[in-house]
Motif scaffolding. Structure first.
Motif, PDB file in Angstrom:
ATOM      1  N   ALA A   1     -10.208  19.538  43.095  1.00 34.63           N
ATOM      2  CA  ALA A   1      -8.801  19.602  43.495  1.00 34.63           C
ATOM      3  C   ALA A   1      -8.767  19.724  45.013  1.00 34.63           C
ATOM      4  N   VAL A   2      -7.933  18.912  45.658  1.00 33.53           N
ATOM      5  CA  VAL A   2      -7.808  18.930  47.118  1.00 33.53           C
ATOM      6  C   VAL A   2      -6.492  19.611  47.479  1.00 33.53           C
ATOM      7  N   HIS A   3      -6.602  20.792  48.100  1.00 29.79           N
ATOM      8  CA  HIS A   3      -5.437  21.581  48.492  1.00 29.79           C
ATOM      9  C   HIS A   3      -5.128  21.300  49.963  1.00 29.79           C
ATOM     10  N   ILE A   4      -3.936  20.793  50.227  1.00 31.11           N
ATOM     11  CA  ILE A   4      -3.544  20.420  51.586  1.00 31.11           C
ATOM     12  C   ILE A   4      -2.402  21.312  52.051  1.00 31.11           C
ATOM     13  N   LYS A   5      -2.613  21.932  53.204  1.00 32.48           N
ATOM     14  CA  LYS A   5      -1.565  22.698  53.882  1.00 32.48           C
ATOM     15  C   LYS A   5      -1.419  22.149  55.300  1.00 32.48           C
TER      16      LYS A   5
ATOM     17  N   THR B   1       2.458  19.839  52.281  1.00 29.95           N
ATOM     18  CA  THR B   1       1.658  20.551  51.282  1.00 29.95           C
ATOM     19  C   THR B   1       1.457  19.662  50.064  1.00 29.95           C
ATOM     20  N   ALA B   2       0.271  19.757  49.461  1.00 31.15           N
ATOM     21  CA  ALA B   2      -0.012  18.976  48.257  1.00 31.15           C
ATOM     22  C   ALA B   2      -1.285  19.495  47.600  1.00 31.15           C
ATOM     23  N   ILE B   3      -1.397  19.271  46.294  1.00 27.38           N
ATOM     24  CA  ILE B   3      -2.645  19.483  45.564  1.00 27.38           C
ATOM     25  C   ILE B   3      -2.939  18.207  44.794  1.00 27.38           C
ATOM     26  N   LEU B   4      -4.041  17.541  45.152  1.00 27.39           N
ATOM     27  CA  LEU B   4      -4.480  16.333  44.469  1.00 27.39           C
ATOM     28  C   LEU B   4      -5.546  16.691  43.452  1.00 27.39           C
ATOM     29  N   ASP B   5      -5.466  16.098  42.275  1.00 24.43           N
ATOM     30  CA  ASP B   5      -6.487  16.261  41.234  1.00 24.43           C
ATOM     31  C   ASP B   5      -7.238  14.946  41.138  1.00 24.43           C
ATOM     32  N   GLY B   6      -8.581  14.996  41.170  1.00 26.80           N
ATOM     33  CA  GLY B   6      -9.326  13.743  41.115  1.00 26.80           C
ATOM     34  C   GLY B   6     -10.807  13.949  40.918  1.00 26.80           C
ATOM     35  N   GLU B   7     -11.557  12.876  41.135  1.00 27.64           N
ATOM     36  CA  GLU B   7     -13.004  12.877  40.943  1.00 27.64           C
ATOM     37  C   GLU B   7     -13.673  12.410  42.235  1.00 27.64           C
ATOM     38  N   ALA B   8     -14.586  13.254  42.741  1.00 29.88           N
ATOM     39  CA  ALA B   8     -15.395  12.871  43.903  1.00 29.88           C
ATOM     40  C   ALA B   8     -16.581  12.063  43.403  1.00 29.88           C
TER      41      ALA B   8
END
Length: 348
Positions: free
Chosen positions: A73-77, A109-116
């Motif tokens: 999960a990528v948390h962006i602030k 702000t955002a939270i992305l859910d994904g696969e690295a």
């Protein structure tokens, strides 16, 4: 490799290439209610896909390619980015290209859910290559090659989206990322019949497909809103020993594997293919630090080296034998503790 057809993004928020920003575009009408901001969570337990043998059918399902890497999960602030593994560990420094791309998205702000993932020369995700780029199990290297395939948007511009239906979350995600081919990309929804897409994925050597209910909210856990259908079965097993070989690289002829049955380990067979020379040498070094005289499982082989069941291997296989052993098994790599990989559980 022929790429599956891609669904064109449908911008929901804007008709411009300008970045999305938190500031309003015009003064707020005092007569309109003020939407409260939702506090940004430190972590959201991921929604997990339930394994099925066949894809579902019907217009209520959407399909994506299944990527083979690390769930993050990528948390962006405004002033920070964090990349959190499925196990809750901060791996921001391990994926610098993804972190840098996240900083450039232009969102408050955002939270992305994904696969690295790391892609091979044909555009397929390669779990072994990802492991090697990170320095192997327990390694501390940063992966310059890893990219993120984002498939969900859980928090956006001050608002929790987990109670929004999937189709709405995907519209926002596609509008945020667009058709980027950089370090953060959208895992495209593929317009196709599930069975047809699965056949195409298997033909091109992909791991499988994911089916998601388009009206589902984001629910943590393995509840059936998301389904995974694999071309080749792949699960995580504990390494309980190895057979020595004077001919094989690293001196490992095969790895002995264990799975849970209830609270105990049982032996489920061995794997002797899929190793690269560097992998085998590192494996032998790690295993020799874990030797034990106490058998973790009952193994019907002589002359094997037994080890504590600490290392978890990702194994591809075609089927199970009648006596509960893996058929046509192939080694893919070691799972990280931070990845929170679960050892396969047999039915009791």
């Amino acid at each position: 490799m022929t790429k599956p057809p891609r669904k064109k993004s449908q911008p929901l928020l804007r008709e411009t290439d300008a970045p999305i920003r938190s500031s309003p575009r015009k003064p707020r009408d005092p007569a309109q209610p003020q939407l409260p901001f939702d506090p940004m969570p430190d972590r959201i337990e991921p929604c997990l896909a339930l394994l099925k043998q066949r894809p579902p059918s019907g217009s209520e399902w959407i399909y994506e390619i299944k990527w083979d890497g690390y769930r993050v999960a990528v948390h962006i602030k405004p002033n920070s980015v964090r990349i959190i593994t499925r196990g809750g560990h901060d791996w921001t420094d391990r994926f610098p290209a993804i972190a840098d791309a996240a900083r450039k998205l232009g969102v408050g702000t955002a939270i992305l859910d994904g696969e690295a993932v790391v892609l091979d020369h044909e555009g397929r995700s390669d779990f072994g290559a990802l492991q090697r780029s990170l320095g192997g199990r327990g390694g501390k290297k940063a992966s310059a090659e890893a990219i993120l395939y984002a498939f969900d948007l859980l928090y956006f511009d001050g608002h929790d989206l987990t109670n929004m239906e999937l189709s709405g979350r995907r519209h926002l995600l596609e509008d945020l990322i667009g058709e980027s081919e950089g370090a953060i990309r959208v895992s495209q929804e593929v317009e196709a019949d599930g069975a047809t897409l699965l056949a195409a994925a298997c033909e091109h050597g992909l791991e499988g497909i994911i089916a998601k209910h388009r009206d589902s909210t984001y629910r943590s856990g393995r509840l059936g809103d998301w389904l995974k259908i694999k071309c080749v079965q792949s699960e995580s097993f504990a390494i309980v020993g190895y057979e020595l070989s004077t001919a094989a690289r690293g001196g490992i002829g095969s790895l002995l594997l264990g799975a849970y049955q209830g609270d105990a380990f049982v032996y489920v067979g061995s794997v002797g293919t899929g190793f690269k020379e560097k992998d085998a040498i590192e494996l032998r070094r790690l295993l020799d630090t874990l030797k034990t005289k106490r058998a973790p499982v009952g193994v019907d082989k002589k002359g094997v080296v037994l080890v504590q069941p600490t290392l978890i291997a990702e194994i591809e296989f075609r089927a199970w034998t009648d006596d509960g052993k893996l058929r046509h098994a192939s080694y893919k790599g070691l799972r990280e503790v931070q990845d929170n990989a679960a050892i396969f559980k047999l039915d009791e």
